[in-house]
Design a protein around this motif. Sequence first.
Motif, PDB file in Angstrom:
ATOM      1  N   PHE A  55      37.797  78.667  21.661  1.00  0.00           N
ATOM      2  CA  PHE A  55      38.136  79.702  22.645  1.00  0.00           C
ATOM      3  C   PHE A  55      37.136  79.712  23.791  1.00  0.00           C
ATOM      4  CE2 PHE A  55      37.477  84.130  24.046  1.00  0.00           C
ATOM      5  CZ  PHE A  55      38.722  84.384  24.599  1.00  0.00           C
ATOM      6  N   SER A  56      35.847  79.591  23.453  1.00  0.00           N
ATOM      7  CA  SER A  56      34.807  79.623  24.490  1.00  0.00           C
ATOM      8  C   SER A  56      34.911  78.413  25.398  1.00  0.00           C
ATOM      9  CB  SER A  56      33.430  79.681  23.836  1.00  0.00           C
ATOM     10  OG  SER A  56      33.302  80.843  23.039  1.00  0.00           O
ATOM     11  N   ASN A  57      35.216  77.255  24.809  1.00  0.00           N
ATOM     12  CA  ASN A  57      35.388  76.057  25.638  1.00  0.00           C
ATOM     13  C   ASN A  57      36.551  76.232  26.610  1.00  0.00           C
ATOM     14  OD1 ASN A  57      33.274  74.654  24.545  1.00  0.00           O
ATOM     15  ND2 ASN A  57      34.519  73.518  23.075  1.00  0.00           N
ATOM     16  N   VAL A 280      35.829  68.788  45.322  1.00  0.00           N
ATOM     17  CA  VAL A 280      35.376  68.329  44.008  1.00  0.00           C
ATOM     18  C   VAL A 280      34.115  69.098  43.618  1.00  0.00           C
ATOM     19  CG1 VAL A 280      34.593  66.367  42.631  1.00  0.00           C
ATOM     20  CG2 VAL A 280      36.329  66.038  44.406  1.00  0.00           C
ATOM     21  N   VAL A 281      34.110  69.607  42.383  1.00  0.00           N
ATOM     22  CA  VAL A 281      32.925  70.278  41.819  1.00  0.00           C
ATOM     23  C   VAL A 281      32.540  69.523  40.557  1.00  0.00           C
ATOM     24  CG1 VAL A 281      31.985  72.404  40.860  1.00  0.00           C
ATOM     25  CG2 VAL A 281      33.619  72.508  42.744  1.00  0.00           C
ATOM     26  N   LYS A 282      31.307  69.022  40.512  1.00  0.00           N
ATOM     27  CA  LYS A 282      30.811  68.280  39.358  1.00  0.00           C
ATOM     28  C   LYS A 282      29.544  68.943  38.823  1.00  0.00           C
ATOM     29  CE  LYS A 282      30.111  64.049  40.580  1.00  0.00           C
ATOM     30  NZ  LYS A 282      29.854  62.602  40.437  1.00  0.00           N
ATOM     31  N   GLN A 283      29.376  68.865  37.490  1.00  0.00           N
ATOM     32  CA  GLN A 283      28.166  69.401  36.859  1.00  0.00           C
ATOM     33  C   GLN A 283      28.001  68.717  35.507  1.00  0.00           C
ATOM     34  OE1 GLN A 283      28.142  73.666  36.542  1.00  0.00           O
ATOM     35  NE2 GLN A 283      25.960  73.791  36.093  1.00  0.00           N
ATOM     36  N   ASP A 284      26.739  68.579  35.084  1.00  0.00           N
ATOM     37  CA  ASP A 284      26.477  67.994  33.763  1.00  0.00           C
ATOM     38  C   ASP A 284      27.142  68.835  32.680  1.00  0.00           C
ATOM     39  OD1 ASP A 284      25.061  66.106  35.047  1.00  0.00           O
ATOM     40  OD2 ASP A 284      23.077  66.760  34.369  1.00  0.00           O
ATOM     41  N   TYR A 285      27.774  68.130  31.755  1.00  0.00           N
ATOM     42  CA  TYR A 285      28.520  68.821  30.683  1.00  0.00           C
ATOM     43  C   TYR A 285      27.595  69.736  29.873  1.00  0.00           C
ATOM     44  CZ  TYR A 285      31.816  69.403  26.829  1.00  0.00           C
ATOM     45  OH  TYR A 285      32.659  69.935  25.885  1.00  0.00           O
ATOM     46  N   ASP A 286      26.395  69.230  29.552  1.00  0.00           N
ATOM     47  CA  ASP A 286      25.468  70.018  28.723  1.00  0.00           C
ATOM     48  C   ASP A 286      25.028  71.287  29.437  1.00  0.00           C
ATOM     49  OD1 ASP A 286      25.629  68.181  26.728  1.00  0.00           O
ATOM     50  OD2 ASP A 286      23.825  67.088  27.306  1.00  0.00           O
ATOM     51  N   VAL A 288      26.811  72.946  31.742  1.00  0.00           N
ATOM     52  CA  VAL A 288      27.942  73.877  31.810  1.00  0.00           C
ATOM     53  C   VAL A 288      28.070  74.662  30.508  1.00  0.00           C
ATOM     54  CG1 VAL A 288      30.456  74.037  32.004  1.00  0.00           C
ATOM     55  CG2 VAL A 288      29.182  72.464  33.485  1.00  0.00           C
ATOM     56  N   PHE A 289      27.920  73.956  29.392  1.00  0.00           N
ATOM     57  CA  PHE A 289      28.130  74.585  28.085  1.00  0.00           C
ATOM     58  C   PHE A 289      26.817  74.946  27.391  1.00  0.00           C
ATOM     59  CE2 PHE A 289      31.983  72.172  28.904  1.00  0.00           C
ATOM     60  CZ  PHE A 289      32.969  73.084  28.577  1.00  0.00           C
ATOM     61  N   ARG A 290      25.721  75.003  28.181  1.00  0.00           N
ATOM     62  CA  ARG A 290      24.413  75.281  27.563  1.00  0.00           C
ATOM     63  C   ARG A 290      24.373  76.634  26.878  1.00  0.00           C
ATOM     64  NH1 ARG A 290      19.878  75.060  31.799  1.00  0.00           N
ATOM     65  NH2 ARG A 290      21.106  76.840  32.535  1.00  0.00           N
ATOM     66  N   HIS A 294      24.208  77.251  22.977  1.00  0.00           N
ATOM     67  CA  HIS A 294      23.096  78.047  22.439  1.00  0.00           C
ATOM     68  C   HIS A 294      23.630  79.130  21.505  1.00  0.00           C
ATOM     69  CE1 HIS A 294      19.062  79.764  22.445  1.00  0.00           C
ATOM     70  NE2 HIS A 294      19.603  80.948  22.634  1.00  0.00           N
ATOM     71  N   ALA A 295      24.672  79.809  21.953  1.00  0.00           N
ATOM     72  CA  ALA A 295      25.275  80.846  21.106  1.00  0.00           C
ATOM     73  C   ALA A 295      25.861  80.241  19.841  1.00  0.00           C
ATOM     74  CB  ALA A 295      26.354  81.599  21.884  1.00  0.00           C
ATOM     75  N   ASN A 296      26.527  79.082  19.979  1.00  0.00           N
ATOM     76  CA  ASN A 296      27.092  78.420  18.806  1.00  0.00           C
ATOM     77  C   ASN A 296      25.997  77.979  17.841  1.00  0.00           C
ATOM     78  OD1 ASN A 296      29.671  78.733  19.787  1.00  0.00           O
ATOM     79  ND2 ASN A 296      29.752  76.708  20.708  1.00  0.00           N
TER      80      ASN A 296
END
Length: 601
Positions: A55-57, A280-286, A288-290, A294-296
């Motif tokens: 869900f969070s993803n 175009v918007v780009k960002q490191d995957y880690d 974005v989901f840091r 962390h919560a996970n």
Amino acid sequence: MNRSPTESVSSTGSDELLGKAYGGLYRRFVTLTLVCSALPLLLVGWIIYLKYASFSNERMVDYFQRKVEYNRRIVELFIGERTRDLELLGATHSLEYLRNQENLEAVFAAINQRNLYFEDLGVISERGFHLSYVGPYDLMPNDYSVTFWFRGLMEKGIYVSDMFLGYRKVPHFIIAVLRREDGKKWIFRATVYTEALNSLVESMKLGRSGEVFLLNRQGVYQTNSRFGAKVMDKASISMEHFQNDSGIRIIEPETLPASPPPVRQIMAYSWLKEPHWLLVVKQDYDEVFRDLNHANFWTLVFLHVSLFAILIVSIVTTRYMIKVIRIRDQEAQELNRQLLHASKLASIGQLAAGVAHEINNPLAVIMTENEIIRDLGEEMKGLDEGFKKELLESLARVDSQVERCASITQGLLTYSRRSKSAKQTFDINGSVSETVALMKRWAGTTGVSLETDLDERLPPFHSNRFQLDQVLVNLIANALDAHEGKRHGIIHVITRWDSKRNGVEITVADTGVGIPSENLDRIFDPFFSTKPSGKGTGLGLSITFSIVKELGGDITVRSTVGEGSEFRVFLPLESPPGIDDHAQPIGMDDTDEKHQRPCGR
């Protein structure tokens, strides 16, 4: 206490079986606890974790896409406002007014008064030449009718170009509006500051690794990239990935250039309507989901810490339960042993009473006949003196053995008593002193001394004095026998007040030979004796044990071979109910009296 070798082997085997049983019970309890608590927690926890992560993803991806759509609208709004500025100026000013250089300069200053959006402004005829121009470049002689944007403007009426070099040889893009006045066409054209667009797009960057840029349909940068790409550079991204109006995709490291070191990236895109540019918007995957990762991570940590806590609690609780069960089993075994022992004592007592009563009758006859024969032998004249002497000696030996048999039957009757004990209030120290004084006469011939240490704080004692004297006599006699073979020895008789248990503790300690450890568990059994044959009946300590238990107390023994033994008797200040104040002494009922009386000479 130790047991005989056979009993020890049996006990060891039993302990091993019980240990295995308790071990199996312990493992079953732990397993059951984990299955009933930890397994559901683990299952539910992982389901919640996976659902929450999914869900969070989805929410994060949706947020990323919405961020791109929001930025796209900002860029469209920026270009749209600049276009409407030109349309408004063209609608509110005539061609005659704007072709005047001073008037155009005034208009140019007015539209850049608040924000410097336009780099230059020009009025171009339908043939493609400037009628007037305000800006930093010399563009008046140039023919624009051959340019791509001129042709596009004639078709659409409003045209926003891609970045191009043009006559000025500098990357820029223009906004042009086609006007009609008095049947003539003319063009109002403006160049937008490239830095204004770059600043707008760069302000949309996300985090440490995020970058935002614009591409045209050919994959050419329309703005600078945060990490090195310049306007009009060719992008390394294939435009085949951007067929939809908007979307989001994950870029794996192997699809990126080797320098700088590639990392996994998330990229969202959206096409502008006019001009047809790609945001175009780009960002490191880690990155974005840091926060999500962390919560996970802490969710998993909490889940596994909870499981570990359940495991520890299960082990501790189960160990405590097994310990309690083991103690309860030991208590049950001890109770069963005591019940079996009591049953044995009762059976032996009944048998002993019957045997004693049956033996006393022939003993009385033997004693009487022995006296008659002795009297006849003494009175008869003419007997050979040698024969008469041997006869009297034989009769004396018969008397001795009858007395021994009478002593044994007396012990049997005492052990098998069934009458209630009489009790009275007396000074326990006085009773101990009298008993010790009596036993000193016996001890004086053995070289053993009796010493007392009496607690003067003892209150008056309400119990059966005869029974207490019998206990003391038995213990002291036992202590005297323990010095056999020794020239000297000491027996200590000690009394102490036990305030915690509200009673008296009597200690009889000797310096005798001691009791072997294998016999300590059997010394209170009836007829058990380590004395030579003919010197003990094995009833003294058994009678003592029975009396102490009947008076509500307990008796313990400690012994070291070669150093001596110590018997401790505890008696409560008040005897338990059931002791009759007017009962007869132990082992002396009417039947006993009748059968014992003839045994005396």
